[in-house]
Design a protein around this motif. Structure first.
Motif, PDB file in Angstrom:
ATOM      1  N   ILE A   1       0.518  -1.317  -0.447  1.00  0.00           N
ATOM      2  CA  ILE A   1      -0.198   0.461  -0.246  1.00  0.00           C
ATOM      3  C   ILE A   1       1.163   0.935  -0.004  1.00  0.00           C
ATOM      4  O   ILE A   1       0.331   1.882  -0.481  1.00  0.00           O
ATOM      5  CB  ILE A   1      -1.115  -0.097   1.349  1.00  0.00           C
ATOM      6  CG1 ILE A   1      -2.053   1.395   1.420  1.00  0.00           C
ATOM      7  CG2 ILE A   1      -0.188   0.068   2.497  1.00  0.00           C
ATOM      8  CD1 ILE A   1      -2.989   0.719   0.053  1.00  0.00           C
TER       9      ILE A   1
ATOM     10  N   LEU B   1      -9.182  -1.115  -5.076  1.00  0.00           N
ATOM     11  CA  LEU B   1      -7.684  -0.953  -4.390  1.00  0.00           C
ATOM     12  C   LEU B   1      -6.597  -1.733  -5.189  1.00  0.00           C
ATOM     13  O   LEU B   1      -5.623  -1.269  -4.714  1.00  0.00           O
ATOM     14  CB  LEU B   1      -7.205  -1.823  -2.688  1.00  0.00           C
ATOM     15  CG  LEU B   1      -8.028  -2.134  -2.039  1.00  0.00           C
ATOM     16  CD1 LEU B   1      -8.673  -2.738  -0.261  1.00  0.00           C
ATOM     17  CD2 LEU B   1      -7.874  -0.200  -1.383  1.00  0.00           C
TER      18      LEU B   1
ATOM     19  N   TYR C   1      -4.295   1.045  -5.658  1.00  0.00           N
ATOM     20  CA  TYR C   1      -3.391   1.850  -4.769  1.00  0.00           C
ATOM     21  C   TYR C   1      -2.059   0.690  -4.669  1.00  0.00           C
ATOM     22  O   TYR C   1      -1.486   0.957  -3.610  1.00  0.00           O
ATOM     23  CB  TYR C   1      -4.108   1.322  -3.802  1.00  0.00           C
ATOM     24  CG  TYR C   1      -5.140   3.153  -4.200  1.00  0.00           C
ATOM     25  CD1 TYR C   1      -4.885   4.328  -3.793  1.00  0.00           C
ATOM     26  CD2 TYR C   1      -6.699   2.617  -5.088  1.00  0.00           C
ATOM     27  CE1 TYR C   1      -5.713   5.492  -3.411  1.00  0.00           C
ATOM     28  CE2 TYR C   1      -7.179   3.686  -4.625  1.00  0.00           C
ATOM     29  CZ  TYR C   1      -6.780   5.398  -4.455  1.00  0.00           C
ATOM     30  OH  TYR C   1      -7.499   6.606  -4.376  1.00  0.00           O
TER      31      TYR C   1
END
Length: 803
Positions: A599, A753, A756
């Motif tokens: 992340i 996600l 990211y």
């Protein structure tokens, strides 16, 4: 027309509870959908507006290693048309900060030599205090992200550790600083007075570093500028560069996740509401089949009957949609202000706009309800007056019902061999198949939503258990060396080796890698632009420190590298491929041994070993963090205290839990409110829909329950039987919902996600909590069923039989 109006008023008057609950369903669906749309649109708009207001940079150049001349870089960008370059601002790095005597962990500061304002790019907007032409001597300006998350206000004194000493400065203003002011960021620019900077920081070991922001008139053209710039340099740009995607990502990620979940759940809730409306209309047509036949025989057209239902549900929709839209304005404002608080100032509140978006959502919901009513009410066209008056249903359905009764009479295993309570509940489910299917689907959806919400929140809260899957290490203690001159690495390592509590340790540092532009192998596709990646450098084993990969292995040798998933996708590189990387100006050809997700830095990163530097006979000195593993993790706090006490002038030791909590506690706090609201709404919706469907079936079977009461069965026993049947069905639905919540819904979240840098969301399965979440859906189903059967207790057997 008069007949339609009379029937319309009759339906509203005679079905008050059912109409109220249907209105509530539409209201809640509208609330979720409108809130989600407003949150998503405002998140992007508020960020874009503030970015434009501050003339925010699209790229941030950080010249840290002296590989390019800052003046030459500044001069080249200054003369480019269509690009605005900021001042080349000197800065130094510090990582030790205290407030009210308490040290704040995991915050890395850029101590800026503030130029005279106004700044051309990344203008500083005052949030608190007075922002003049520059901070006065003895004072600093800090970003909102640092101030709001740590409770630092104007007038407070903040201490900074330089290694040799600590100096204190007073906070004179809090400013909106776009490149380093996003939520969850651990980097902060501290704006100092020039004289303070010269007296307090320039005497320290090392040289000034430089930072410059670039703002493009058209960001899409930045690649063309960089091609010309690197041609001028005759080499790739070898220093650090922060892209616009990284700047904007943490402003947008939380609300994108919240918005996605709310849109998905709102759409599901609306579909359930539409299905419930359809079920109610179908049942109403069957229950009033004979009445509809009489009305048709008296001359009322099919369109008139359909119009009655359209008028009824259009009216209920409008009543539900309007307060739903009004409520969404308040809820979305709360969510946006909490997640984008770093853009908020005392002089101006965040202006959340959403009237037009809300109107579109409201009109769409109304249109879908009307279309649903048209589809189901169209069954009234097939009602034949003669058959309706004679059978109370179509002749075909009457024949089916008769055959079913005869067949059941000759069935070898009858209900007479089963307990009465069980038979009543089972009969209710089998005779009302549509209602049973709706109940099953609803409990599947509700338990899936509750389970997914719990698992996601619990996984973020307990991220320490899955830290490697988020791209972090899995060590117990992180030691940050802020004064290298005061620490002997050899002496420190000897102490670590002699401590029986310590299992292993290793050094981790950072560097900047530049992957040069590569020609495309496919005709018609542009060449791959050069890419700056964040390099993790390990002097030790990545595996021992707990770093993991999705594919392949971590690097072990000097010619190996592991790359982040976004680097892999952008460059189309896989395990076994060769990749060219410039590190500290030196060109290296490295073998890709693994691909990992992280992340941090959106997976635009890579991992190498310190042996890469040793090959060039360089002493790698940027390894400022030592990661330590213990034999017993329970001793982490004590070992960290011992290290801090012994080396207090050189380093800061913190447990991994404290570091992760400093980042993700804020994320959990932001997620709790919207996720809790959505879970509560689904519980309420489940209870409402079960109440409606059970109330309908009880009304149809009122004569049967009157007979049961006349034969001696108590009202509570009948109600318990019906509730037990519904609860048994909901248990099956809850078990299926657990599977959906654990395995299916996370796949949808991964689609967001993945941008990211997270391809596989690391989830922690706390089965006690999962079962409790699923049990909540069963309880709401049981409550809705039990409440709907109160009519049985209130009505006498004689009246029920007569009806």
């Amino acid at each position: 027309m008069n007949a339609v109006w009379t029937l319309f008023r009759s339906n509203l008057r005679t079905k008050k509870v059912q109409n109220v609950l249907t209105t509530v369903l539409i209201l809640l669906s509208t609330l979720l959908l409108a809130t989600a749309m407003i949150v998503i649109s405002n998140t992007q708009n508020l960020f874009s507006d503030m970015h434009s207001q501050t003339n925010g940079s699209h790229q941030m150049l950080m010249l840290e290693n002296g590989l390019h001349d800052p003046k030459s870089v500044k001069q080249w960008w200054d003369v480019q048309q269509g690009v605005t370059a900021s001042e080349m601002i000197p800065y130094r790095n510090l990582s030790g900060i205290t407030h009210h005597g308490k040290e704040m962990n995991n915050i890395y500061m850029f101590m800026m030599d503030t130029p005279q304002l106004p700044i051309t790019v990344d203008k500083l907007i005052g949030a608190q205090g007075n922002v003049g032409s520059a901070p006065e001597a003895g004072t600093i300006w800090i970003p909102t992200s640092l101030s709001y998350s740590n409770g630092i206000a104007v007038g407070d004194t903040v201490g900074f550790k330089t290694g040799k000493s600590t100096f204190e400065l007073k906070v004179a203003a809090v400013v909106v600083d776009m490149p380093f002011g996003a939520p969850f960021t651990r980097n902060a620019r501290i704006w100092m007075n020039t004289q303070d900077y010269k007296e307090l920081l320039q005497p320290l070991q090392g040289k000034d570093k430089y930072m410059m922001g670039l703002r493009f008139d058209n960001y899409d053209t930045n690649t063309q500028y960089w091609e010309r710039f690197e041609q001028q340099l005759r080499t790739p740009y070898l220093e650090s560069k922060m892209e616009f995607e990284s700047i904007s990502s943490f402003y947008l990620i939380m609300n994108k996740v919240i918005g996605f979940v709310m849109i998905f759940l709102g759409a599901v809730m609306l579909l359930v509401a539409l299905f419930t409306i359809g079920f109610t209309i179908s049942d109403a047509i069957l229950a009033n089949y004979r009445t509809i036949g009489v009305l048709k025989s008296c001359g009322l057209s099919s369109f008139g009957i359909i119009g009655t239902y359209i008028a009824q549900y259009a009216f209920l929709s409008i009543i539900g949609i309007i307060p739903g839209l009004i409520s969404s304005q308040f809820l979305s404002k709360v969510i946006v202000e909490s997640s984008l608080s770093s853009l908020k100032t005392n002089r101006s509140e965040l202006s959340v706009q959403g009237d037009f978006t809300a109107i579109i959502v409201g009109v769409s919901v109304l249109a879908l309800v009307i279309l649903c009513v048209l589809f189901y009410a169209n069954k009234a066209r097939s009602v034949q007056p003669v058959q309706a008056i004679r059978y109370g249903m179509s002749e075909l359905d009457s024949n089916k019902s008769t055959r079913r009764l005869r067949w059941n009479g000759h069935h070898p295993v009858g209900f007479d061999r089963l307990p009465v309570t069980f038979v009543i509940g089972l009969r209710n489910l089998l005779k009302n198949v549509k209602g049973s299917i709706l109940t099953l689907l609803l409990t599947v959806i509700t338990s899936a939503v509750l389970v997914f919400g719990f698992v996601f929140l619990f996984s973020i809260h307990s991220i320490q258990q899955t830290a490697p899957s988020w791209g972090y290490d899995n060590s117990h203690i992180a030691v940050d060396v802020f004064n290298k001159a005061a620490l002997s690495h050899t002496h420190f390592e000897e102490d670590m080796l002699s401590d029986p509590r310590i299992k292993n340790f290793g050094w981790i540092g950072e560097a900047t890698g530049v992957i040069p532009s590569e020609p495309s192998e496919r005709p018609g596709i542009s060449d791959t632009p050069s890419m700056n990646v964040h390099l993790g450098v390990a002097d030790g084993s990545y595996d021992d420190l707990g770093y993991t990969t999705l594919k392949g292995n971590n690097p072990r040798l000097a010619n190996e590298i592991a790359i982040g998933v976004n680097v892999s996708k952008k460059l189309n590189k896989d395990v076994g491929d060769m990749i060219t990387v410039y590190i500290n100006g030196k060109k290296h050809s490295l073998l890709v041994t693994g691909i990992y997700q992280a992340i941090a830095n959106m997976s635009y990163s890579a991992r190498i070993t310190a042996d890469v530097f040793k090959e060039d006979h360089l002493d790698y000195s940027n390894a400022a963090i030592c990661l330590i593993n213990l034999h017993d993790s329970g001793l982490s706090d004590q070992v960290a205290k011992d290290i801090n006490r012994k080396y207090k002038e050189a380093l800061s030791a913190v447990t991994q839990k404290a570091l992760l909590d400093s980042v993700y506690k804020e994320a959990v706090d932001l997620l709790i409110m919207p996720m809790s609201i959505m879970g509560l709404l689904f519980i309420v919706v489940t209870c409402i829909i079960i109440y409606i469907t059970c109330r309908i079936t009880i009304r149809k079977e009122s004569k049967t329950y009157g007979i049961y009461k006349s034969l001696g069965l108590t009202s509570n026993r009948i109600r318990a039987s019906l509730t037990q049947g519904i609860v048994a069905l909901s248990v099956i639905g809850a078990l299926l919902g657990i599977g959906v919540g654990v395995y299916v819904l996370p796949m949808l979240l991964e689609n967001i996600l993945s941008y990211y840098g997270i391809l596989e969301v690391p989830l922690i399965m706390h089965w006690g909590g999962i079962m409790a979440a699923a049990f909540a859906s069963i309880v709401s189903t049981g409550i809705g069923s039990w409440l709907s059967s109160r009519v049985i207790a209130k009505t006498s057997p004689r009246i029920l039989v007569i009806e």
